[in-house]
Scaffold this motif. Structure first.
Motif, PDB file in Angstrom:
ATOM      1  N   TYR A  32      32.507 -70.027  22.027  1.00 23.43           N
ATOM      2  CA  TYR A  32      34.035 -70.317  20.897  1.00 23.43           C
ATOM      3  C   TYR A  32      33.476 -70.930  19.814  1.00 23.43           C
ATOM      4  O   TYR A  32      32.667 -71.428  19.459  1.00 23.43           O
ATOM      5  CB  TYR A  32      35.099 -70.819  21.751  1.00 23.43           C
ATOM      6  N   ASP A  33      34.347 -70.675  18.780  1.00 27.73           N
ATOM      7  CA  ASP A  33      34.277 -71.243  17.575  1.00 27.73           C
ATOM      8  C   ASP A  33      35.201 -72.622  17.545  1.00 27.73           C
ATOM      9  O   ASP A  33      34.644 -73.649  16.984  1.00 27.73           O
ATOM     10  CB  ASP A  33      34.867 -70.500  16.394  1.00 27.73           C
ATOM     11  N   TYR A  34      36.363 -72.573  18.124  1.00 30.23           N
ATOM     12  CA  TYR A  34      37.014 -73.974  18.195  1.00 30.23           C
ATOM     13  C   TYR A  34      37.617 -73.960  19.822  1.00 30.23           C
ATOM     14  O   TYR A  34      37.714 -73.103  20.392  1.00 30.23           O
ATOM     15  CB  TYR A  34      38.320 -73.938  17.320  1.00 30.23           C
ATOM     16  N   ARG A  35      37.722 -75.182  20.120  1.00 32.32           N
ATOM     17  CA  ARG A  35      38.169 -75.114  21.729  1.00 32.32           C
ATOM     18  C   ARG A  35      39.000 -76.797  21.939  1.00 32.32           C
ATOM     19  O   ARG A  35      38.802 -77.718  21.026  1.00 32.32           O
ATOM     20  CB  ARG A  35      37.094 -75.338  22.735  1.00 32.32           C
ATOM     21  N   ILE A  36      40.289 -76.362  22.550  1.00 30.12           N
ATOM     22  CA  ILE A  36      40.938 -77.815  22.679  1.00 30.12           C
ATOM     23  C   ILE A  36      41.167 -77.845  24.092  1.00 30.12           C
ATOM     24  O   ILE A  36      41.530 -76.793  24.515  1.00 30.12           O
ATOM     25  CB  ILE A  36      42.192 -77.965  22.004  1.00 30.12           C
ATOM     26  N   HIS A  37      41.082 -78.799  24.980  1.00 27.68           N
ATOM     27  CA  HIS A  37      41.091 -78.913  26.570  1.00 27.68           C
ATOM     28  C   HIS A  37      41.388 -80.172  26.742  1.00 27.68           C
ATOM     29  O   HIS A  37      40.935 -81.075  26.336  1.00 27.68           O
ATOM     30  CB  HIS A  37      39.794 -78.085  27.076  1.00 27.68           C
ATOM     31  N   GLY A  38      42.069 -80.425  28.154  1.00 32.73           N
ATOM     32  CA  GLY A  38      42.277 -81.445  28.721  1.00 32.73           C
ATOM     33  C   GLY A  38      43.324 -81.155  29.753  1.00 32.73           C
ATOM     34  O   GLY A  38      43.617 -80.258  30.270  1.00 32.73           O
ATOM     35  N   VAL A  39      44.005 -82.379  30.115  1.00 34.56           N
ATOM     36  CA  VAL A  39      44.844 -82.602  31.294  1.00 34.56           C
ATOM     37  C   VAL A  39      46.107 -83.407  30.762  1.00 34.56           C
ATOM     38  O   VAL A  39      45.838 -84.574  30.452  1.00 34.56           O
ATOM     39  CB  VAL A  39      44.177 -83.370  32.463  1.00 34.56           C
ATOM     40  N   ILE A  40      47.193 -82.971  31.234  1.00 32.65           N
ATOM     41  CA  ILE A  40      48.367 -83.823  31.128  1.00 32.65           C
ATOM     42  C   ILE A  40      48.841 -84.203  32.602  1.00 32.65           C
ATOM     43  O   ILE A  40      49.101 -82.992  33.226  1.00 32.65           O
ATOM     44  CB  ILE A  40      49.447 -82.955  30.275  1.00 32.65           C
ATOM     45  N   ASN A  41      49.007 -85.421  32.914  1.00 35.33           N
ATOM     46  CA  ASN A  41      49.550 -85.548  34.263  1.00 35.33           C
ATOM     47  C   ASN A  41      51.047 -85.271  34.407  1.00 35.33           C
ATOM     48  O   ASN A  41      51.777 -85.245  33.556  1.00 35.33           O
ATOM     49  CB  ASN A  41      48.861 -86.944  34.671  1.00 35.33           C
ATOM     50  N   SER A  42      51.450 -85.701  35.553  1.00 34.14           N
ATOM     51  CA  SER A  42      52.885 -85.561  35.802  1.00 34.14           C
ATOM     52  C   SER A  42      53.757 -86.540  35.229  1.00 34.14           C
ATOM     53  O   SER A  42      54.984 -86.235  35.050  1.00 34.14           O
ATOM     54  CB  SER A  42      52.972 -85.205  37.327  1.00 34.14           C
ATOM     55  N   SER A  43      53.244 -87.439  34.572  1.00 31.42           N
ATOM     56  CA  SER A  43      54.179 -88.524  33.993  1.00 31.42           C
ATOM     57  C   SER A  43      54.141 -88.241  32.353  1.00 31.42           C
ATOM     58  O   SER A  43      54.624 -88.838  31.479  1.00 31.42           O
ATOM     59  CB  SER A  43      53.533 -90.250  34.216  1.00 31.42           C
ATOM     60  N   GLY A  44      53.283 -87.234  31.968  1.00 34.15           N
ATOM     61  CA  GLY A  44      53.186 -86.656  30.605  1.00 34.15           C
ATOM     62  C   GLY A  44      52.339 -87.447  29.722  1.00 34.15           C
ATOM     63  O   GLY A  44      52.387 -87.339  28.529  1.00 34.15           O
ATOM     64  N   GLU A  45      51.231 -88.232  30.290  1.00 29.92           N
ATOM     65  CA  GLU A  45      50.257 -88.724  29.769  1.00 29.92           C
ATOM     66  C   GLU A  45      49.089 -87.823  29.985  1.00 29.92           C
ATOM     67  O   GLU A  45      48.681 -87.253  30.986  1.00 29.92           O
ATOM     68  CB  GLU A  45      50.006 -90.183  30.328  1.00 29.92           C
ATOM     69  N   GLY A  46      48.248 -88.016  28.759  1.00 30.21           N
ATOM     70  CA  GLY A  46      46.909 -87.044  28.733  1.00 30.21           C
ATOM     71  C   GLY A  46      45.976 -87.200  27.549  1.00 30.21           C
ATOM     72  O   GLY A  46      46.304 -88.125  26.754  1.00 30.21           O
ATOM     73  N   SER A  47      44.935 -86.699  27.676  1.00 23.63           N
ATOM     74  CA  SER A  47      44.216 -86.577  26.504  1.00 23.63           C
ATOM     75  C   SER A  47      43.591 -85.073  26.295  1.00 23.63           C
ATOM     76  O   SER A  47      43.359 -84.592  27.538  1.00 23.63           O
ATOM     77  CB  SER A  47      43.085 -87.678  26.583  1.00 23.63           C
ATOM     78  N   LEU A  48      43.387 -84.712  25.140  1.00 22.78           N
ATOM     79  CA  LEU A  48      42.806 -83.339  24.872  1.00 22.78           C
ATOM     80  C   LEU A  48      41.477 -83.772  24.168  1.00 22.78           C
ATOM     81  O   LEU A  48      41.548 -84.660  23.400  1.00 22.78           O
ATOM     82  CB  LEU A  48      43.652 -82.501  24.119  1.00 22.78           C
TER      83      LEU A  48
END
Length: 106
Positions: A34-50
């Protein structure tokens, strides 16, 4: 020619009856170049990081994007993985080159 259970195409080429040439054809690794990628996880309480990354620039740094959603969420964990590909001819040629070089380094 046959296709095995791992979705690899294997072909035999018999030009000279005394020689048998066989090679496995592998799929082009489009999802890896890919040229650009954004990925990560958002947990059930709405906190996360990409994580934002680029492969079209040399020595680019992955950026971590932390966040907290303040809305009351009613879902479980969400995994995100978005890959973007430039469509101009120079970018397509560079992507193909990265894919070929990646195949040779395996």
């Amino acid at each position: 020619m046959k296709i095995n259970s791992r979705s690899k195409l294997i072909y035999n080429l018999n030009i000279n009856p005394d020689e048998n040439y066989s090679e496995t054809l592998k799929p082009f690794p489009l999802s890896e170049i890919y040229d650009y990628r954004i990925h990560g996880v958002i947990n059930s309480s709405g906190e996360g990081s990409l994580i934002y990354s680029q492969q079209n620039l040399r020595n680019s740094v992955k950026e971590k994007i932390p966040f907290i959603l303040k809305d009351n969420l009613k879902c479980g964990e969400v995994k995100i993985d978005i890959r973007v590909y430039d469509r101009d001819s120079d970018a397509i040629a560079a992507m193909i080159k990265r894919g070929i070089e990646g195949q040779q380094n395996r």
